[in-house]
Every structure is written in C-alpha cells, then in structure tokens.
Enzyme design. Structure first.
Site, PDB file in Angstrom:
ATOM      1  N   TYR A 230      20.401  14.103  49.652  1.00 39.75           N
ATOM      2  CA  TYR A 230      19.707  13.269  48.651  1.00 39.75           C
ATOM      3  C   TYR A 230      20.706  12.657  47.665  1.00 39.75           C
ATOM      4  CZ  TYR A 230      17.523  12.296  44.123  1.00 39.75           C
ATOM      5  OH  TYR A 230      17.183  11.716  42.924  1.00 39.75           O
ATOM      6  N   SER A 231      21.507  13.514  47.021  1.00 42.16           N
ATOM      7  CA  SER A 231      22.381  12.977  45.971  1.00 42.16           C
ATOM      8  C   SER A 231      23.489  12.100  46.558  1.00 42.16           C
ATOM      9  CB  SER A 231      22.949  14.093  45.094  1.00 42.16           C
ATOM     10  OG  SER A 231      23.507  15.123  45.863  1.00 42.16           O
TER      11      SER A 231
ATOM     12  N   THR B 272      20.521   9.296  39.333  1.00 46.37           N
ATOM     13  CA  THR B 272      20.349  10.704  38.964  1.00 46.37           C
ATOM     14  C   THR B 272      21.663  11.367  38.543  1.00 46.37           C
ATOM     15  OG1 THR B 272      19.865  12.870  39.953  1.00 46.37           O
ATOM     16  CG2 THR B 272      20.494  11.146  41.476  1.00 46.37           C
ATOM     17  N   ASP B 273      21.564  12.354  37.667  1.00 44.19           N
ATOM     18  CA  ASP B 273      22.762  13.116  37.280  1.00 44.19           C
ATOM     19  C   ASP B 273      23.299  13.938  38.452  1.00 44.19           C
ATOM     20  OD1 ASP B 273      20.823  15.126  37.404  1.00 44.19           O
ATOM     21  OD2 ASP B 273      21.197  15.922  35.399  1.00 44.19           O
ATOM     22  N   GLU B 274      22.492  14.073  39.524  1.00 43.13           N
ATOM     23  CA  GLU B 274      22.949  14.876  40.676  1.00 43.13           C
ATOM     24  C   GLU B 274      24.126  14.232  41.393  1.00 43.13           C
ATOM     25  OE1 GLU B 274      20.186  16.621  43.334  1.00 43.13           O
ATOM     26  OE2 GLU B 274      18.784  17.145  41.745  1.00 43.13           O
TER      27      GLU B 274
ATOM     28  N   GLU C 130      13.521   8.360  48.413  1.00 41.74           N
ATOM     29  CA  GLU C 130      13.169   9.722  48.822  1.00 41.74           C
ATOM     30  C   GLU C 130      13.872  10.594  47.801  1.00 41.74           C
ATOM     31  OE1 GLU C 130      11.120  10.799  50.993  1.00 41.74           O
ATOM     32  OE2 GLU C 130      10.643   8.895  51.960  1.00 41.74           O
TER      33      GLU C 130
ATOM     34  N   LYS D 219      21.899   8.730  47.020  1.00 41.65           N
ATOM     35  CA  LYS D 219      21.775   8.031  45.726  1.00 41.65           C
ATOM     36  C   LYS D 219      23.152   7.498  45.298  1.00 41.65           C
ATOM     37  CE  LYS D 219      18.595   7.755  43.288  1.00 41.65           C
ATOM     38  NZ  LYS D 219      17.512   6.743  43.197  1.00 41.65           N
TER      39      LYS D 219
ATOM     40  N   ASP E  36      18.157  31.323  48.744  1.00 43.45           N
ATOM     41  CA  ASP E  36      18.648  30.193  47.962  1.00 43.45           C
ATOM     42  C   ASP E  36      18.647  28.896  48.774  1.00 43.45           C
ATOM     43  OD1 ASP E  36      19.586  28.951  45.727  1.00 43.45           O
ATOM     44  OD2 ASP E  36      21.440  30.127  45.578  1.00 43.45           O
TER      45      ASP E  36
ATOM     46  N   LYS F 244       5.809   1.882  49.058  1.00 44.18           N
ATOM     47  CA  LYS F 244       5.483   2.152  50.467  1.00 44.18           C
ATOM     48  C   LYS F 244       4.359   3.177  50.604  1.00 44.18           C
ATOM     49  CE  LYS F 244       8.125   3.832  54.483  1.00 44.18           C
ATOM     50  NZ  LYS F 244       9.439   4.367  54.860  1.00 44.18           N
TER      51      LYS F 244
ATOM     52  N   ASN G 107      16.889  16.081  35.121  1.00 44.21           N
ATOM     53  CA  ASN G 107      15.604  16.571  35.676  1.00 44.21           C
ATOM     54  C   ASN G 107      14.443  16.187  34.772  1.00 44.21           C
ATOM     55  OD1 ASN G 107      17.559  18.306  37.170  1.00 44.21           O
ATOM     56  ND2 ASN G 107      15.631  19.124  37.976  1.00 44.21           N
TER      57      ASN G 107
HETATM   58  P1  NAD Z   1       8.788  10.278  43.538  1.00 46.49           P
HETATM   59  O1  NAD Z   1       9.220  10.951  44.790  1.00 46.49           O
HETATM   60  O2  NAD Z   1       7.707  10.866  42.714  1.00 46.49           O
HETATM   61  O3  NAD Z   1       8.336   8.773  43.877  1.00 46.49           O
HETATM   62  C1  NAD Z   1       9.063   7.934  44.714  1.00 46.49           C
HETATM   63  C2  NAD Z   1       8.204   6.707  44.977  1.00 46.49           C
HETATM   64  O4  NAD Z   1       8.952   5.795  45.804  1.00 46.49           O
HETATM   65  C3  NAD Z   1       6.897   7.013  45.713  1.00 46.49           C
HETATM   66  O5  NAD Z   1       5.839   6.308  45.109  1.00 46.49           O
HETATM   67  C4  NAD Z   1       7.160   6.506  47.118  1.00 46.49           C
HETATM   68  O6  NAD Z   1       5.990   6.077  47.804  1.00 46.49           O
HETATM   69  C5  NAD Z   1       8.107   5.343  46.848  1.00 46.49           C
HETATM   70  N1  NAD Z   1       8.957   5.011  47.987  1.00 46.49           N
HETATM   71  C6  NAD Z   1       9.705   5.857  48.747  1.00 46.49           C
HETATM   72  N2  NAD Z   1      10.351   5.177  49.708  1.00 46.49           N
HETATM   73  C7  NAD Z   1      10.027   3.862  49.534  1.00 46.49           C
HETATM   74  C8  NAD Z   1      10.390   2.682  50.198  1.00 46.49           C
HETATM   75  N3  NAD Z   1      11.220   2.695  51.256  1.00 46.49           N
HETATM   76  N4  NAD Z   1       9.878   1.510  49.767  1.00 46.49           N
HETATM   77  C9  NAD Z   1       9.028   1.479  48.713  1.00 46.49           C
HETATM   78  N5  NAD Z   1       8.643   2.567  48.059  1.00 46.49           N
HETATM   79  C10 NAD Z   1       9.131   3.762  48.454  1.00 46.49           C
HETATM   80  O7  NAD Z   1      10.111  10.056  42.695  1.00 46.49           O
HETATM   81  P2  NAD Z   1      10.421  10.241  41.135  1.00 46.49           P
HETATM   82  O8  NAD Z   1      10.659  11.674  40.877  1.00 46.49           O
HETATM   83  O9  NAD Z   1       9.421   9.489  40.354  1.00 46.49           O
HETATM   84  O10 NAD Z   1      11.835   9.502  41.054  1.00 46.49           O
HETATM   85  C11 NAD Z   1      11.902   8.096  40.836  1.00 46.49           C
HETATM   86  C12 NAD Z   1      13.355   7.659  40.806  1.00 46.49           C
HETATM   87  O11 NAD Z   1      14.029   8.354  39.758  1.00 46.49           O
HETATM   88  C13 NAD Z   1      14.118   7.998  42.075  1.00 46.49           C
HETATM   89  O12 NAD Z   1      14.982   6.915  42.378  1.00 46.49           O
HETATM   90  C14 NAD Z   1      14.895   9.257  41.741  1.00 46.49           C
HETATM   91  O13 NAD Z   1      16.087   9.329  42.496  1.00 46.49           O
HETATM   92  C15 NAD Z   1      15.161   9.038  40.267  1.00 46.49           C
HETATM   93  N6  NAD Z   1      15.276  10.269  39.449  1.00 46.49           N
HETATM   94  C16 NAD Z   1      14.322  11.240  39.489  1.00 46.49           C
HETATM   95  C17 NAD Z   1      14.443  12.348  38.653  1.00 46.49           C
HETATM   96  C18 NAD Z   1      13.426  13.458  38.654  1.00 46.49           C
HETATM   97  O14 NAD Z   1      13.683  14.511  38.073  1.00 46.49           O
HETATM   98  N7  NAD Z   1      12.251  13.293  39.240  1.00 46.49           N
HETATM   99  C19 NAD Z   1      15.539  12.450  37.785  1.00 46.49           C
HETATM  100  C20 NAD Z   1      16.511  11.439  37.791  1.00 46.49           C
HETATM  101  C21 NAD Z   1      16.351  10.341  38.618  1.00 46.49           C
HETATM  102  O1  DAU Z   2      18.685  16.164  38.267  1.00 48.39           O
HETATM  103  C1  DAU Z   2      17.832  15.112  38.632  1.00 48.39           C
HETATM  104  C2  DAU Z   2      17.120  15.466  39.907  1.00 48.39           C
HETATM  105  O2  DAU Z   2      16.165  16.473  39.581  1.00 48.39           O
HETATM  106  C3  DAU Z   2      16.440  14.288  40.587  1.00 48.39           C
HETATM  107  O3  DAU Z   2      17.407  13.349  40.982  1.00 48.39           O
HETATM  108  C4  DAU Z   2      15.643  14.760  41.813  1.00 48.39           C
HETATM  109  O4  DAU Z   2      14.929  13.671  42.393  1.00 48.39           O
HETATM  110  C5  DAU Z   2      14.660  15.812  41.365  1.00 48.39           C
HETATM  111  O5  DAU Z   2      13.973  16.319  42.491  1.00 48.39           O
HETATM  112  C6  DAU Z   2      15.384  16.943  40.635  1.00 48.39           C
HETATM  113  O6  DAU Z   2      16.224  17.688  41.575  1.00 48.39           O
HETATM  114  P1  DAU Z   2      16.296  19.283  41.558  1.00 48.39           P
HETATM  115  O7  DAU Z   2      16.701  19.742  42.887  1.00 48.39           O
HETATM  116  O8  DAU Z   2      17.067  19.766  40.395  1.00 48.39           O
HETATM  117  O9  DAU Z   2      14.721  19.584  41.270  1.00 48.39           O
HETATM  118  P2  DAU Z   2      13.732  20.680  41.881  1.00 48.39           P
HETATM  119  O10 DAU Z   2      12.475  20.591  41.100  1.00 48.39           O
HETATM  120  O11 DAU Z   2      13.640  20.612  43.359  1.00 48.39           O
HETATM  121  O12 DAU Z   2      14.468  22.040  41.517  1.00 48.39           O
HETATM  122  C7  DAU Z   2      14.806  22.364  40.175  1.00 48.39           C
HETATM  123  C8  DAU Z   2      15.483  23.728  40.188  1.00 48.39           C
HETATM  124  O13 DAU Z   2      14.515  24.706  40.578  1.00 48.39           O
HETATM  125  C9  DAU Z   2      16.609  23.812  41.187  1.00 48.39           C
HETATM  126  O14 DAU Z   2      17.675  24.605  40.650  1.00 48.39           O
HETATM  127  C10 DAU Z   2      16.012  24.522  42.378  1.00 48.39           C
HETATM  128  C11 DAU Z   2      14.946  25.419  41.748  1.00 48.39           C
HETATM  129  N1  DAU Z   2      13.755  25.645  42.596  1.00 48.39           N
HETATM  130  C12 DAU Z   2      13.117  24.564  43.102  1.00 48.39           C
HETATM  131  C13 DAU Z   2      12.022  24.720  43.921  1.00 48.39           C
HETATM  132  C14 DAU Z   2      11.310  23.522  44.505  1.00 48.39           C
HETATM  133  C15 DAU Z   2      13.312  26.944  42.854  1.00 48.39           C
HETATM  134  O15 DAU Z   2      13.882  27.930  42.372  1.00 48.39           O
HETATM  135  N2  DAU Z   2      12.214  27.095  43.663  1.00 48.39           N
HETATM  136  C16 DAU Z   2      11.568  26.050  44.228  1.00 48.39           C
HETATM  137  O16 DAU Z   2      10.575  26.270  44.962  1.00 48.39           O
END
Ligand code: NAD
Ligand code: DAU
Length: 345
Positions: A147-148, A123-125, A82, A151, A269, A34, A176
């Site tokens: 979010y979690s 996700t592990d969340e 998202e 998911k 926090d 999207k 993560n």
């Molecule tokens: P991201 O936010 O970087 O990317 C998400 C992508 O999905 C974007 O390109 C966005 O445009 C697209 N998107 C969002 N809504 C959409 C919709 N309705 N239709 C089509 N496309 C859409 O995400 P990411 O960090 O790459 O995560 C990818 C997947 O992995 C997610 O499902 C997330 O829950 C999961 N995940 C992420 C992490 C992490 O640490 N980043 C860890 C475990 C699982």
């Molecule tokens: O565990 C998997 C998940 O990891 C994925 O499913 C999510 O999509 C991904 O966003 C991520 O979630 P977290 O909330 O763990 O990630 P984030 O990078 O937002 O934060 C990591 C840790 O850092 C968390 O304990 C919060 C802390 N943090 C985060 C931000 C953005 C800070 O202390 N300061 C910040 O500004």
C-alpha cells in the site's frame, strides 16, 4: 470553484465533500468514485440532492471518464485509492493499478486540460517507521507495505510531472485519520463495532505500535488550505499530534463503551508492521493550519457516532467483509479446540 473530487464516496473523501459544501457556498463538486467495497453512497445520503453536487460512478484509471470530467473543473482533489495495508499484503495488484496507474491517468488528463490545481491526498506511511523524532517533508521515502509503496509511486510521478511539465500539483501526507463513516476494517471502527457486539478485538503483536491520530475534519481543513494556499510542487505533512500505542487506543474504546478488557485478543502481528509513525507539521502550520479537535473529545464523539449509527455499519459487516475477516483473522481468533482440529486435518 469547480472541483473534481475522486474517491469522494469513501471515508475522508465523503467528509471532505460535506465539509467543502458547508464551508464554501459557491463551490461545485463532481465526485468520481468506482464504488469499491470501501465506497459507500450512504456516506453522502444527506447531500445527494444538493444542486451543487454530482456523483459519477467510474474509475480514475479510465482515461475517457477522467478526461471528460476534467474538461469541466478547475481543481482536482484525489482521495481515490486502495487504502487498507492488510489487504495490500494479500492482494497488491489493485493497489498498483489505482494508486499508481490511476494517479498517472489523473496527472496526464490534468496536463491536457490545464487544470489549475491538483491535490494528491497521500499518507505519512510513505516515510516508513521512525524510532525517535519525527519525519519532515525532506526525509527520504522508505515505504514498508505494498500500500505505502504504491502511494509513494503515485507521489513520485506527481512530483515528476511538476518538475517536467510544471503541473501545479501539491501533495498532503496525512496521519492516521479517525471519525464517522470509516469502513470497519480500520482499527478504530473495527474495534468499536466489535466491542458493541461483545466480540473479540484482534490486537496485532504486542499492541505497542504507535500511530498519530488526526480527526477527519482536521484532515479536511488541511486539504482545503493546501488547495487554496499550497505552493505547486510542495509536499505538506498533516498530523494530529496525538501519538498513541494501539493498546492505549483499545483501552480508550473499551472504557468509553464500558466494556471489559477481556474482549482484547492478541493475534499474530501484521507482516512488515511499522513500529511508529511521527511527522513534523511545522510547514503546514506556517500556512496557518491547526487541528481543532482534541483527541479525547474527537474519540468520544466518534465512538458515540458508531454507537448511534448502527444502520450505517451493520450492513457493511456481511458478505465480502466476512470473507475478508475470516481470511485475515481466522487463525488468530480460533479457539484451542478449533486449532487442534485444524492441525489434525
Ligand atoms: P477509503 O478506502 O475509505 O475510500 C477510498 C475511496 O476510493 C472509496 O470510495 C473507493 O470506492 C474509491 N476508489 C478506490 N479505487 C478507485 C478507483 N480506481 N477509481 C475511483 N474511485 C476509487 O479511503 P480513505 O481512508 O478515505 O482514504 C482516502 C485517501 O486518503 C487515500 O488516498 C488514502 O491513501 C489517504 N489517507 C488515508 C488515511 C487514513 O487514515 N484513512 C490517512 C492518510 C491518507
Ligand atoms: O498513517 C496513515 C494510514 O493510516 C493511511 O495511509 C491508511 O490508509 C490507513 O489505513 C492507516 O493505516 P494503518 O495501517 O496505520 O491503519 P489500521 O487501522 O489498519 O491500523 C492501525 C494500527 O492498528 C496498526 O498499528 C495496526 C493495528 N491493528 C489494525 C487492525 C486492522 C490491529 O492491532 N488490529 C487490527 O485488526
């Protein structure tokens, strides 16, 4: 192998598209995305002219687009979501729409088109926080954030489609993830790019929350394995085995960039902030998966990538990003005189 990758313009999805085209010469990929604020065509500039790859802009909740693409593929791997916890606290609606309703549309269309395999990247969340030990796939889901919870909702629908209709779906629960092309709202790219600009690193709470870090390419190899070998109806934990507190991560980034620790700024926090994530990955290891990157090497290469690819992140830190940044961090990062002024108003 004809694959529909959804959300392939985001962080892990774009790493996955590149990984699959490199690894499997005969693979063909359609990327449905999207292009929300987190979707970025720059993530796949290097392969956009590869004849095995096609990009389609669209929403996973749009039945007609998903149905028409599903008619031409054997496999679906869903990354579309998202994904940012803090944004889900401000505005949960979009999370429910994509991470639950969008998944429902994918499952329905996969059922109609008899798709051979569906992998939902989760996700592990979904387990919530754990004080000691590690969650296995049998443990109950107890998500803390919108979010979690969204998911988890998508996952439960998928498992119901397996039980009710025999839909061949597998779920991965990744930890993560870090690496190149991650939108700079997530802690690692946010802190690296702020440090490069010598601006404060907003650390939540006491900085002692623990996350398990997984390199993006190791996450991709696990999804590839599950796509080929995963048993329908099964869930697989995927963790890097690198548990670190946020303060450890912050120090690592500052040390790698040779920047002072005075850049760290403690801010209020996150609401409902999970203290510790930890997953047991014995099940996917039995399928033959092992993470290859050590955390120290992976982090060095990742920090170096952001330092060398300012063209990629600099333009993202403008417009909508700055509005979000202000909303998220303004009160935590304001000076004493700004706070005084706000309180007097
Ligand atoms: P991201 O936010 O970087 O990317 C998400 C992508 O999905 C974007 O390109 C966005 O445009 C697209 N998107 C969002 N809504 C959409 C919709 N309705 N239709 C089509 N496309 C859409 O995400 P990411 O960090 O790459 O995560 C990818 C997947 O992995 C997610 O499902 C997330 O829950 C999961 N995940 C992420 C992490 C992490 O640490 N980043 C860890 C475990 C699982
Ligand atoms: O565990 C998997 C998940 O990891 C994925 O499913 C999510 O999509 C991904 O966003 C991520 O979630 P977290 O909330 O763990 O990630 P984030 O990078 O937002 O934060 C990591 C840790 O850092 C968390 O304990 C919060 C802390 N943090 C985060 C931000 C953005 C800070 O202390 N300061 C910040 O500004």
């Amino acid at each position: 192998m004809r694959i529909l990758v959804t959300g392939g313009a985001g962080f892990i999805g774009s790493n996955f598209v590149r990984y699959m085209l490199d690894k499997h010469a005969h693979c063909r990929i359609i990327n449905l995305d999207k292009l929300t604020y987190a979707g970025n065509p720059d993530n796949l500039r290097d392969i956009e002219n590869d004849p095995r790859y096609r990009f389609v802009k669209g929403d996973i909740a749009d039945v007609s687009i998903v149905g028409s693409l599903m008619a031409n593929v054997d496999i679906v791997v869903n990354f579309a979501a998202e994904t940012h916890v803090d944004r889900s606290i401000h505005e949960p609606g979009g999370f429910i729409q994509t991470d639950v309703v969008g998944i429902y549309v994918i499952l329905e269309e996969a059922r109609k088109h008899k798709t051979r395999k569906i992998v939902l990247v989760s996700t592990d969340e979904v387990y919530g926080s754990i004080e000691k030990g590690s969650f296995t796939e049998q443990d109950r889901l107890s998500p803390s954030s919108p979010y979690s919870a969204s998911k988890a909702g998508g996952e439960l629908l998928a498992l119901a489609y397996y039980r009710t209709f025999g839909l061949p779906v597998c779920i991965t629960r990744g930890s993560n993830t870090y690496g190149p092309y991650q939108y700079p709202e997530k802690v690692i790219p946010l802190f690296v790019t702020n440090a490069l600009d010598d601006i404060p690193l907003p650390l939540y709470g006491d900085g002692l929350n623990v996350r398990d870090w997984l390199h993006a390419l190791d996450h991709c190899s696990a999804i590839d394995l599950v796509l080929h070998e995963g048993v329908p109806g099964e869930v697989y934990n995927v963790g890097g085995g690198n548990e670190r507190t946020n303060i450890q991560i912050t120090h690592m980034i500052l040390d790698l960039l040779n920047k002072p620790r005075t850049l760290i700024k403690a801010v209020p926090d996150r609401l409902g902030h999970d203290r510790r994530y930890s997953i047991d990955c014995a099940k996917i290891k039995r399928l033959g998966w092992r993470p290859e990157q050590t955390f120290e090497e992976g982090m060095r290469a990742t920090v170096d990538w952001y330092a060398k690819n300012e063209w990629w992140w600099r333009k993202l830190k403008s417009g909508e990003y700055l509005d979000y940044y202000k909303k998220q961090y303004a009160t935590g990062l304001e000076s004493d005189s700004e706070r005084q002024q706000r309180e007097n108003e």
